[in-house]
Scaffold this active site. Sequence first.
Site, PDB file in Angstrom:
ATOM      1  N   THR A  13     -12.159  16.993  10.255  1.00  0.00           N
ATOM      2  CA  THR A  13     -13.138  16.709  11.310  1.00  0.00           C
ATOM      3  C   THR A  13     -13.146  17.775  12.397  1.00  0.00           C
ATOM      4  OG1 THR A  13     -13.048  14.342  10.923  1.00  0.00           O
ATOM      5  CG2 THR A  13     -13.685  15.022  13.131  1.00  0.00           C
ATOM      6  N   THR A  90      -7.556  14.284   9.240  1.00  0.00           N
ATOM      7  CA  THR A  90      -6.532  13.280   9.562  1.00  0.00           C
ATOM      8  C   THR A  90      -6.278  12.310   8.412  1.00  0.00           C
ATOM      9  OG1 THR A  90      -8.215  11.856  10.556  1.00  0.00           O
ATOM     10  CG2 THR A  90      -7.039  13.338  12.045  1.00  0.00           C
TER      11      THR A  90
HETATM   12  N1  ASN Z   1     -12.376  12.498   6.988  1.00  0.00           N
HETATM   13  C1  ASN Z   1     -11.767  13.386   7.942  1.00  0.00           C
HETATM   14  C2  ASN Z   1     -10.720  14.194   7.201  1.00  0.00           C
HETATM   15  O1  ASN Z   1      -9.672  13.677   6.903  1.00  0.00           O
HETATM   16  C3  ASN Z   1     -11.176  12.589   9.082  1.00  0.00           C
HETATM   17  C4  ASN Z   1     -10.648  13.407  10.233  1.00  0.00           C
HETATM   18  O2  ASN Z   1     -10.245  14.538  10.096  1.00  0.00           O
HETATM   19  N2  ASN Z   1     -10.586  12.826  11.432  1.00  0.00           N
HETATM   20  O3  ASN Z   1     -10.958  15.350   6.869  1.00  0.00           O
END
Ligand code: ASN
Length: 337
Positions: A13, A90
């Site tokens: 993200t 994440t």
């Molecule tokens: N879907 C994203 C990822 O894991 C979530 C994030 O980074 N907050 O790449």
Amino acid sequence: MKPRVWVAYTGGTIGMVPSASGYVPAPGFLARLRQALPQLDAPTVPDFELYEYAELLDSANMRPDDWNRIAADIAARHDAYDGFVVLHGTDTMAYTASALSFMLEGLRKPVILTGSQIPLCEPRNDARDNLLDALILAGHCGIAEVCVAFNGVLLRGNRTTKVKAEGLGAFESPNLPPLAELGIDIRIHRERVRAPAALPFRLRPFGDAEVAALRLFPGIRADFLRRALAEPLAGLVLEAYGAGNGPARDPDVLAALTQASARGVVIVVVTQCLEGRAELGTYAAGSALAAAGCVGGQDMTAEAALTKLAYLFAEGLSAAEVRAAIRCDLRGELSAG
Ligand code: ASN
């Protein structure tokens, strides 16, 4: 002279931009970063070099071969930089952090994973602070461990788990307090930090032994479990209840576990609870899992147990050796009971 940090931008993200189907990873992060963060030239911020992967991933798409690539890229630069930052989504950051901790044996430099819950391109975001914190920690903290820096805390990577889908405090390490807290000052809890191993630094890539994880649920059927445990599975993380309990009332479930263990499948029991440990002797419902050949994963996260299994099988250990080693503290991933 300023410390030098190598930054791997893998996706997530933090560097995403809006698209018709929702946020997607986007190349050209360095230019956007420089524009959004003039503070990058401040004397307290280390010099850094940012490497952008050719295929940027939502971390939901990460696979063990991606872990191998990131680990190899860090290993190739281990001696040339003072620290490393991995910009990562994440969703599976806790898995990658755990995997890297096993793969980077004898690590001498900080490896700090971070990302964000809101992309840098949004006016209100957590990307800016997380990134600056990670850069400063990688350059200055002197902690030779794989860590996750997120929302003002520094956590040991292989103790970390994602606890929030929407909140900014996405990560916790429920069985180990933070290694550092980033308030007005950066407070490092040196007594919680592991000393570097006496071993020389060495990359330990994962092989292709099949490992998997399965969360127990009331009503789980023996035939489902048998299919999950079928060849070529080498190891299973069984996320059991409470202190490491399972449906000991069902002889077919126990038989499925016993037969798989006898065939050489290593079944590691961890707890579904966020906090605490799986000790298979506490209840009869846990002793039955031990009698079926399962080993207690103590207070390891499911992420650490899964990647530790992958690591131990890649080392060429037999099932008996993996069962013994899984209970040993290799990278600070568990606390002796
Ligand atoms: N879907 C994203 C990822 O894991 C979530 C994030 O980074 N907050 O790449």
